[in-house]
Design an enzyme around this catalytic site. Structure first.
Site, PDB file in Angstrom:
ATOM      1  N   ARG A  30      -2.154   0.141  -9.619  1.00 46.19           N
ATOM      2  CA  ARG A  30      -1.690  -1.190 -10.027  1.00 46.19           C
ATOM      3  C   ARG A  30      -0.191  -1.287  -9.727  1.00 46.19           C
ATOM      4  O   ARG A  30       0.553  -0.330  -9.943  1.00 46.19           O
ATOM      5  CB  ARG A  30      -1.936  -1.418 -11.511  1.00 46.19           C
ATOM      6  CG  ARG A  30      -3.409  -1.437 -11.855  1.00 46.19           C
ATOM      7  CD  ARG A  30      -3.682  -1.924 -13.266  1.00 46.19           C
ATOM      8  NE  ARG A  30      -5.089  -1.722 -13.578  1.00 46.19           N
ATOM      9  CZ  ARG A  30      -6.078  -2.504 -13.164  1.00 46.19           C
ATOM     10  NH1 ARG A  30      -5.802  -3.576 -12.447  1.00 46.19           N
ATOM     11  NH2 ARG A  30      -7.326  -2.240 -13.478  1.00 46.19           N
ATOM     12  N   ASP A  31       0.238  -2.433  -9.223  1.00 51.40           N
ATOM     13  CA  ASP A  31       1.657  -2.650  -8.933  1.00 51.40           C
ATOM     14  C   ASP A  31       2.413  -2.749 -10.256  1.00 51.40           C
ATOM     15  O   ASP A  31       1.959  -3.424 -11.182  1.00 51.40           O
ATOM     16  CB  ASP A  31       1.839  -3.927  -8.108  1.00 51.40           C
ATOM     17  CG  ASP A  31       3.209  -4.029  -7.485  1.00 51.40           C
ATOM     18  OD1 ASP A  31       4.219  -4.044  -8.245  1.00 51.40           O
ATOM     19  OD2 ASP A  31       3.299  -4.090  -6.254  1.00 51.40           O
ATOM     20  N   ASN A  88       3.678  -6.248   3.736  1.00 52.99           N
ATOM     21  CA  ASN A  88       5.040  -6.685   3.994  1.00 52.99           C
ATOM     22  C   ASN A  88       5.654  -5.791   5.074  1.00 52.99           C
ATOM     23  O   ASN A  88       5.471  -4.571   5.045  1.00 52.99           O
ATOM     24  CB  ASN A  88       5.884  -6.610   2.717  1.00 52.99           C
ATOM     25  CG  ASN A  88       5.350  -7.519   1.628  1.00 52.99           C
ATOM     26  OD1 ASN A  88       4.694  -8.515   1.908  1.00 52.99           O
ATOM     27  ND2 ASN A  88       5.632  -7.170   0.387  1.00 52.99           N
ATOM     28  N   HIS A 101       1.643   0.016   2.917  1.00 59.67           N
ATOM     29  CA  HIS A 101       0.761  -0.233   1.780  1.00 59.67           C
ATOM     30  C   HIS A 101       0.278  -1.676   1.833  1.00 59.67           C
ATOM     31  O   HIS A 101       0.939  -2.548   2.385  1.00 59.67           O
ATOM     32  CB  HIS A 101       1.443   0.070   0.443  1.00 59.67           C
ATOM     33  CG  HIS A 101       2.735  -0.649   0.210  1.00 59.67           C
ATOM     34  ND1 HIS A 101       3.914  -0.310   0.858  1.00 59.67           N
ATOM     35  CD2 HIS A 101       3.040  -1.686  -0.604  1.00 59.67           C
ATOM     36  CE1 HIS A 101       4.882  -1.119   0.449  1.00 59.67           C
ATOM     37  NE2 HIS A 101       4.379  -1.967  -0.436  1.00 59.67           N
TER      38      HIS A 101
END
Length: 114
Positions: A30-31, A88, A101
């Site tokens: 989880r971020d 990104n 990622h």
């Protein structure tokens, strides 16, 4: 593995973090700074700095990243409503950790910029 890489430390077990998925190629967490109600990261264990460093040889790990994202969408219960997958690339693209990622975002209607 890069000795100074946060995600390499997580993937190798040097840094213990709760993992949603862990196999020979990728892991998922989880971020810690979520941008949506559900914000997961799917991360290859191999240190690939970013999208510009991907080669055709990375096909298996990229395939696994997408398969794991789909499996997590199902197991976390947001597959039917939809979700976003994002990578990104570079400073202007919002990359803050230079280890490839995939962001998995869900839990609300996402606009064009997230």
């Amino acid at each position: 593995m890069s000795s100074d890489c946060l995600f390499c430390a997580m993937g190798s077990g040097v840094m213990d973090v709760p993992k949603l998925h862990d196999d020979d190629l990728v892991f998922a967490i989880r971020d810690i700074n979520p941008r949506a109600p559900t914000h997961l990261l799917v991360i290859p264990k191999e240190h690939i700095p970013g999208a510009l460093d991907i080669t055709e040889a990375h096909g298996p790990v990229l395939g696994r990243m997408y398969a794991v994202a789909a499996a997590l969408a199902r197991s976390e219960g947001f597959a039917d409503n939809g979700f976003r997958l994002a990578v990104n690339c570079g400073d202007d693209g919002g990359q803050t950790v230079y280890h490839l990622h995939m962001h998995v975002l869900a839990g609300r209607r996402l606009g064009p910029e997230g």
